[in-house]
Structure formats: structure tokens, C-alpha cells
Write a protein that holds these residues in place. Structure first.
Motif, PDB file in Angstrom:
ATOM      1  N   VAL A  60       0.863  -1.184   0.000  1.00 42.58           N
ATOM      2  CA  VAL A  60       0.000   0.000   0.000  1.00 42.58           C
ATOM      3  C   VAL A  60       0.898   1.232   0.000  1.00 42.58           C
ATOM      4  N   ASP A  61       0.817   2.024  -1.083  1.00 43.56           N
ATOM      5  CA  ASP A  61       1.629   3.237  -1.195  1.00 43.56           C
ATOM      6  C   ASP A  61       0.861   4.494  -0.813  1.00 43.56           C
ATOM      7  N   ASP A  62      -0.461   4.436  -0.846  1.00 46.80           N
ATOM      8  CA  ASP A  62      -1.299   5.601  -0.585  1.00 46.80           C
ATOM      9  C   ASP A  62      -1.137   6.071   0.861  1.00 46.80           C
ATOM     10  N   LYS A  63      -0.684   7.323   1.043  1.00 51.24           N
ATOM     11  CA  LYS A  63      -0.398   7.838   2.384  1.00 51.24           C
ATOM     12  C   LYS A  63      -1.665   7.918   3.242  1.00 51.24           C
ATOM     13  N   GLU A  64      -2.807   8.257   2.660  1.00 47.23           N
ATOM     14  CA  GLU A  64      -4.055   8.319   3.421  1.00 47.23           C
ATOM     15  C   GLU A  64      -4.468   6.932   3.914  1.00 47.23           C
ATOM     16  N   ALA A  65      -4.277   5.922   3.094  1.00 45.56           N
ATOM     17  CA  ALA A  65      -4.598   4.547   3.509  1.00 45.56           C
ATOM     18  C   ALA A  65      -3.666   4.114   4.634  1.00 45.56           C
ATOM     19  N   LYS A  66      -2.385   4.472   4.543  1.00 41.08           N
ATOM     20  CA  LYS A  66      -1.438   4.149   5.613  1.00 41.08           C
ATOM     21  C   LYS A  66      -1.817   4.874   6.902  1.00 41.08           C
ATOM     22  N   GLN A  67      -2.277   6.122   6.785  1.00 43.20           N
ATOM     23  CA  GLN A  67      -2.716   6.897   7.949  1.00 43.20           C
ATOM     24  C   GLN A  67      -3.910   6.210   8.614  1.00 43.20           C
ATOM     25  N   ILE A  95       7.337   3.249   7.042  1.00 39.03           N
ATOM     26  CA  ILE A  95       6.697   1.963   7.313  1.00 39.03           C
ATOM     27  C   ILE A  95       6.106   1.426   6.016  1.00 39.03           C
ATOM     28  N   THR A  96       5.951   0.141   5.965  1.00 39.51           N
ATOM     29  CA  THR A  96       5.337  -0.497   4.806  1.00 39.51           C
ATOM     30  C   THR A  96       4.049  -1.160   5.268  1.00 39.51           C
ATOM     31  N   VAL A  97       2.979  -0.873   4.575  1.00 38.82           N
ATOM     32  CA  VAL A  97       1.695  -1.504   4.853  1.00 38.82           C
ATOM     33  C   VAL A  97       1.410  -2.451   3.696  1.00 38.82           C
ATOM     34  N   TYR A  98       1.047  -3.680   4.041  1.00 35.62           N
ATOM     35  CA  TYR A  98       0.716  -4.692   3.047  1.00 35.62           C
ATOM     36  C   TYR A  98      -0.778  -4.955   3.115  1.00 35.62           C
ATOM     37  N   ALA A  99      -1.385  -5.150   1.980  1.00 29.22           N
ATOM     38  CA  ALA A  99      -2.805  -5.493   1.921  1.00 29.22           C
ATOM     39  C   ALA A  99      -2.941  -6.857   1.250  1.00 29.22           C
ATOM     40  N   ILE A 100      -3.789  -7.679   1.826  1.00 33.36           N
ATOM     41  CA  ILE A 100      -4.062  -8.995   1.246  1.00 33.36           C
ATOM     42  C   ILE A 100      -5.492  -8.988   0.725  1.00 33.36           C
ATOM     43  N   THR A 101      -5.643  -9.269  -0.546  1.00 37.76           N
ATOM     44  CA  THR A 101      -6.968  -9.490  -1.113  1.00 37.76           C
ATOM     45  C   THR A 101      -7.264 -10.969  -0.929  1.00 37.76           C
ATOM     46  N   VAL A 102      -8.230 -11.258  -0.067  1.00 40.48           N
ATOM     47  CA  VAL A 102      -8.524 -12.644   0.304  1.00 40.48           C
ATOM     48  C   VAL A 102      -9.306 -13.320  -0.824  1.00 40.48           C
ATOM     49  N   GLU A 103      -8.777 -14.444  -1.293  1.00 38.41           N
ATOM     50  CA  GLU A 103      -9.442 -15.244  -2.322  1.00 38.41           C
ATOM     51  C   GLU A 103     -10.095 -16.485  -1.733  1.00 38.41           C
ATOM     52  N   ARG A 104      -9.517 -16.980  -0.635  1.00 39.82           N
ATOM     53  CA  ARG A 104     -10.058 -18.161   0.028  1.00 39.82           C
ATOM     54  C   ARG A 104      -9.682 -18.088   1.500  1.00 39.82           C
ATOM     55  N   MET A 105     -10.583 -18.567   2.344  1.00 38.46           N
ATOM     56  CA  MET A 105     -10.342 -18.551   3.774  1.00 38.46           C
ATOM     57  C   MET A 105     -10.792 -19.882   4.365  1.00 38.46           C
TER      58      MET A 105
END
Length: 134
Positions: A60-67, A95-105
Motif C-alpha cells: 500500500v503506497d497511498d499515504k491516506e490509507a497508511k494513515q 513503514i510499509t503496509v501490506y494489503a491482502i486481497t482474500v481469495e479463500r479462507m
């Protein structure tokens, strides 16, 4: 979508992995206790809950999303009575924020049995004919 962060040292490895292959598996578990179900030490069980997420990770590179992530993290884990300024994260750019798009749980659970279902009240030994050596 779930998000997580990592320390800078780990970030390099994760970033390299995400660039090579975005597929991920993320597991979270919670232990509730150990219980005996039989006469021997190997007749022990673990009460737990776990969830595995399978999907694709991105940075996630978007600063608002990281905020938003940092604010949510502090809402959940921070001390509400703190006198520190709220919503101010001077290191947000490192900091680095990672996002996971869930395909299966998937999930599993082993509940802690009632005492009446545990040893010695109930013997569910997997090797009932075993003899203890003298």
C-alpha cells in the motif's frame, strides 16, 4: 481486506517476495489451553482456533490509507488514556503496509472439552492396551 505491517529489516525480504510472487498464505491462531484426554503424556490435546487466508498481497503506497491503518492500529492496541498527540505518525513514510486481497479462507477449531469429557473423568487413550514399563 486485511492489512499488516512489518519492521524495516523484514520489509526488504517481504517486498522482494511480493515483487516475485504476490500469492500468499497468512495464518492466525489463538491457543485456549492444553487438556488431557488419556492416561499418557502423548494423550494431550490443544484447544485452539485458527484461520488461514489465501490470496494476493500488495504494498500500500497511498499515504491516506497508511494513515487510516495506523489510526486503526492505535485504536485497537494503543493506550486510550495517553497524552500523546493522536493521529500523528512522523515515520509514516518509512513503514510499509501490506494489503491482502482474500481469495479463500479456511478455519479450524478444537474447543476445550468440559471437565467431564477430560481425563481422568473420561479415558480416551489412543493406545488403551499399552503397558507402562516397570
Amino acid at each position: 481486506m486485511e492489512k499488516c505491517t512489518c519492521t524495516p529489516r523484514v520489509r526488504e525480504d517481504i517486498c522482494a517476495n511480493v515483487e516475485r510472487d504476490r500469492r500468499v498464505c497468512f495464518e492466525v491462531d489463538e491457543q485456549e489451553g492444553v487438556f488431557d484426554y488419556g492416561r499418557f503424556e502423548c494423550d494431550s490435546g490443544l484447544a485452539y482456533r485458527s484461520v488461514c487466508l489465501f490470496g494476493r498481497m500488495r504494498i500500500v503506497d497511498d499515504k491516506e490509507a497508511k494513515q487510516r491503518f495506523c489510526e486503526a492500529l492505535m485504536t485497537k492496541y494503543g493506550k486510550p488514556e495517553t497524552k500523546r498527540p493522536k493521529g500523528f505518525f512522523p515515520r509514516i513514510d518509512v513503514i510499509t503496509v501490506y494489503a491482502i486481497t482474500v481469495e479463500r479462507m479456511t478455519g479450524k477449531e478444537q474447543s476445550l472439552p468440559a471437565l467431564a469429557e477430560q481425563w481422568p473423568a473420561k479415558d480416551r487413550t489412543k493406545t488403551p492396551n499399552a503397558v507402562l514399563p516397570h
